[in-house]
Write an enzyme that holds these catalytic residues in place. Structure first.
Site, PDB file in Angstrom:
ATOM      1  CD  GLU A   7      -3.185   0.731   2.068  1.00 59.03           C
ATOM      2  OE1 GLU A   7      -3.766   1.679   2.598  1.00 59.03           O
ATOM      3  OE2 GLU A   7      -3.509  -0.462   2.234  1.00 59.03           O
ATOM      4  CE  LYS A   8      -0.295   3.890   4.512  1.00 54.59           C
ATOM      5  NZ  LYS A   8      -0.966   2.590   4.669  1.00 54.59           N
ATOM      6  CG  ASP A 101      -2.715  -0.813   5.421  1.00 54.41           C
ATOM      7  OD1 ASP A 101      -1.533  -1.199   5.429  1.00 54.41           O
ATOM      8  OD2 ASP A 101      -3.054   0.361   5.669  1.00 54.41           O
ATOM      9  CG  ASP A 103      -7.945  -2.114   6.060  1.00 50.04           C
ATOM     10  OD1 ASP A 103      -7.744  -2.143   4.825  1.00 50.04           O
ATOM     11  OD2 ASP A 103      -7.540  -1.193   6.791  1.00 50.04           O
ATOM     12  CE1 TYR A 319      -3.233  -1.140   9.020  1.00 50.54           C
ATOM     13  CE2 TYR A 319      -5.143  -1.874  10.259  1.00 50.54           C
ATOM     14  CZ  TYR A 319      -4.600  -1.229   9.161  1.00 50.54           C
ATOM     15  OH  TYR A 319      -5.424  -0.684   8.225  1.00 50.54           O
ATOM     16  NE  ARG A 321      -4.608   4.013   8.632  1.00 56.93           N
ATOM     17  CZ  ARG A 321      -5.011   5.117   8.014  1.00 56.93           C
ATOM     18  NH1 ARG A 321      -6.275   5.283   7.724  1.00 56.93           N
ATOM     19  NH2 ARG A 321      -4.154   6.063   7.691  1.00 56.93           N
TER      20      ARG A 321
END
Length: 656
Positions: A7-8, A101, A103, A319, A321
């Site tokens: 993702e990043k 991530d 999710d 993590y 979130r």
């Protein structure tokens, strides 16, 4: 080539290091038959209305509702160069590992690229909860089949398209209606932001409409065996409101005079019980944001940004979130290593050493309560918090304390409740004697006494037994006013969004909101609040949030279903069905489109009025402010203060 899609960039670098992909390429890390690339969040976005038809560039009521027949995705201009890299690598890959991530949103970030670039090879899923080397290696050893998480993508896509339908259509509709009433700004409407805005509007209205009620309390200082302590008058129930506050001034005055004249209070009953408090759970993001708002004065987005940096940049926490405070049993085996690393990194934890027990298993370790992510805890990649910036250190210290608390004993204390009779009037004193500090030893204020704001210690009662007499040393009659609700802070609003089920009457929807932890997600609530501030719906006065005139006008005009948190619960039920395969993505979007069409038809003829927050009749100040002002003018006390401001009050205060 085996391609890992992250993702990043920072996440990609951590995974590449473990995979041995140490050669930097264009937008990627390369190794022997392996490549790690990244997305920088969403590289694609849902096309705006004018991508479907040029006439939608102008906002016209007759064009609503706008419902695409075939949904289009566009490459984001700002990250177009990275999209080209990912597209090229997907074309070269023989196998893909999704490492975004873990999710719903992370699944969508990867899958929308896979679909847009027409990748057709095998897919696996890397499910990560932390970015330290040990956690990455562990996750690489148990990759999931791509099919296991595919429906998570359709659920996210359904949510995204439904949000687009509401955002594009309702925002245009109410902006146009606002213009008809003379308001020239844009009035954005959203599935989550509008119910969130309603929470603040409702609170502001309850404050404005609040009418204070005077009440009276008596505080009596008693003495026994050379020790002073405080007892509270217990007025007869018939003279009190539902919260036990005496509403009869004459009765309170007579009681105060009688108790002072008596000079002694006799013990009628003493009860002592041992109370054991279990350690609080590790943080989920919402709870962390609440506490950081209350203790550190941090905004919701600022707390999230700090937690994200502690996770991505410093590798100090798992993590962030997460919507869950529980921990998987499998994680308990790592406790010894994490505790040892924390103590090596910070000599300030030395006082805890004799009390920490890595084999202790608190209520936090419960597989049945763990969701996609577990509670936010420190990693074994610990370092001295003193090296962190002040705010980062403060947030990390809170997270660390909650984890350490899981390996300390229960907090135990003896609670003593003593009842007295004084001239026929009832008094009650409550005392607390700590027996075992337990997990409270891990709290920052316990480790660094004298720094910051420490809680006021509870009083300790002397040894008392039934029939004993205690000297009446002082009687203080308090002339008070009930208080209006407090304005919401960002932390309060986060909590309200999580607990919004309390506002819903339907038992099934109420339960669904509890199951989904309210409106919004841990990952999005901060940005929703920030968006309301940026768009001028909310303003900040210190820590307090206040709704603006545009907010009141919008909430009064939008259909109840749009501002009702119960609607989110209905959506989440449907999205759960998409995720489980009981409903197709197409069926979900079709239902949303039909609902949107009905809303537009119902609201197109409304008249909007953009007015300020209510201030009583004819724009005058709220009644409670008038009463407070009148009290102030007379020199009498109102509110929580008990400072005497008139001769009468000074005489009452001096009764003791």
């Amino acid at each position: 080539m085996r391609l890992f899609l992250c993702e990043k960039p920072s996440q990609a670098k951590d995974i590449a290091k473990v995979l041995g992909a140490n050669r930097r390429g264009e937008g990627c890390w390369q190794g022997s038959d392996v490549c790690v690339t990244w997305c920088i969040g969403h590289l694609l976005e849902t096309a705006p209305p004018d991508s479907y038809d040029a006439r939608y560039k102008r906002w016209v009521l007759d064009d609503l509702p706008i419902i695409p027949d075939t949904w289009k995705m566009l490459v984001k201009p700002k990250t177009a160069s990275q999209f080209k890299v990912v597209k090229r690598l997907l074309g070269e890959a023989r196998e893909l590992v999704i490492a975004t991530d873990a999710d719903r949103e992370g699944e969508m970030i990867a899958r929308e690229l896979v679909e847009h670039c027409r990748y057709r090879g095998p897919v696996q899923r890397l499910w990560l909860s932390a970015l330290d080397d040990a956690s990455i290696r562990k996750a690489l050893g148990r990759l999931l089949p791509g099919q296991d998480t595919f429906n998570l993508y359709h659920s996210a896509l359904g949510r995204s398209r439904a949000d687009w339908l509401i955002g594009m259509n309702m925002s245009r509709l109410f902006t146009l209606l606002g213009r008809q009433s003379g308001y020239q700004g844009v009035l954005p409407v959203g599935r989550v932001q509008t119910p969130t805005l309603r929470l603040v509007v409702d609170r502001d209205r309850s404050i404005a409409q609040f009418v204070p009620v005077p009440f009276w309390a008596i505080e009596v200082q008693l003495g026994h065996a050379g020790q002073s302590f405080t007892a509270q008058w217990r007025a007869p129930e018939a003279t009190c409101d539902e919260q036990g506050r005496c509403l009869q001034e004459g009765l309170a005055q007579a009681a105060a005079a009688a108790m002072q004249a008596a000079g002694v209070a006799h013990v009628s009953k003493v009860v002592t019980e041992r109370v054991r408090e279990a350690a609080p759970l590790p943080f989920d993001l919402g709870t962390l944001q609440e506490l950081c708002s209350k203790k550190l004065g941090l905004g919701a987005q600022e707390t999230l940004d700090i937690a994200q940096a502690l996770y991505e940049t410093h590798k100090l926490i798992t993590y962030p979130r997460s919507d869950c405070g529980y921990l998987p049993l499998s994680q308990h085996s790592e406790a010894g290593a994490i505790l040892a690393a924390l103590q090596r990194a910070d000599a300030g934890l030395a006082p805890l050493q004799p009390y920490l027990d890595a084999t202790r298993r608190s209520r936090a370790w419960n597989d049945s309560n763990v969701t996609a992510h577990h509670g936010i805890i420190p990693t074994a990649a610990a370092s001295d918090p003193a090296r962190l910036a002040a705010k980062h250190k403060a947030v990390y210290t809170l997270i660390r304390a909650r984890y350490l608390a899981q390996f300390l004993p229960h907090h135990e204390y003896d609670r003593t409740q003593a009842d007295f009779d004084c001239a026929g009037h009832a008094l009650r004193a409550v005392g607390k004697q700590i027996v075992e500090p337990g997990w409270r030893r891990a709290l920052p204020e316990a480790l660094t006494p004298g720094k910051g704001r420490e809680p006021v210690p509870a009083q300790i009662l002397p040894a008392l037994r039934q029939g004993q007499g205690c000297t009446v040393e002082k009687v203080q009659l308090k002339d008070l006013w009930t208080q209006p609700p407090k304005p919401l802070t960002e932390g309060d609003l986060i909590k309200a969004m999580k607990n919004v089920a309390k506002l819903v009457d339907d038992p099934l929807l109420k339960q669904k909101l509890k199951d989904t932890t309210g409106i919004g997600t841990e990952a999005t609530r901060a940005s929703i609040i920030q968006g309301l501030l940026d768009r001028g719906y909310l303003s900040k006065q210190g820590k307090a949030l206040a709704a603006t005139p545009a907010a009141f006008g919008l909430i009064d005009a939008v259909p109840r279903a749009i501002a009702d948190p119960g609607t989110t619960a209905i959506w989440e039920q449907a999205l759960d069905m998409v995720q489980s395969g009981e409903m197709t993505l197409e069926a979900f979007v079709t239902r949303q489109s039909a609902w949107m069409t009905k809303l537009v038809q119902r609201c197109a003829g409304l008249r909007m009025v953009i007015s300020g927050p209510p201030q009583g009749p004819a724009g005058k100040s709220p009644p409670w402010k008038k009463k407070r002002a009148a009290s102030k003018a007379k020199g009498t006390t109102s509110g929580k203060t008990d400072k005497p401001t008139t001769p009468r009050q000074r005489r009452k205060k001096a009764v003791g």
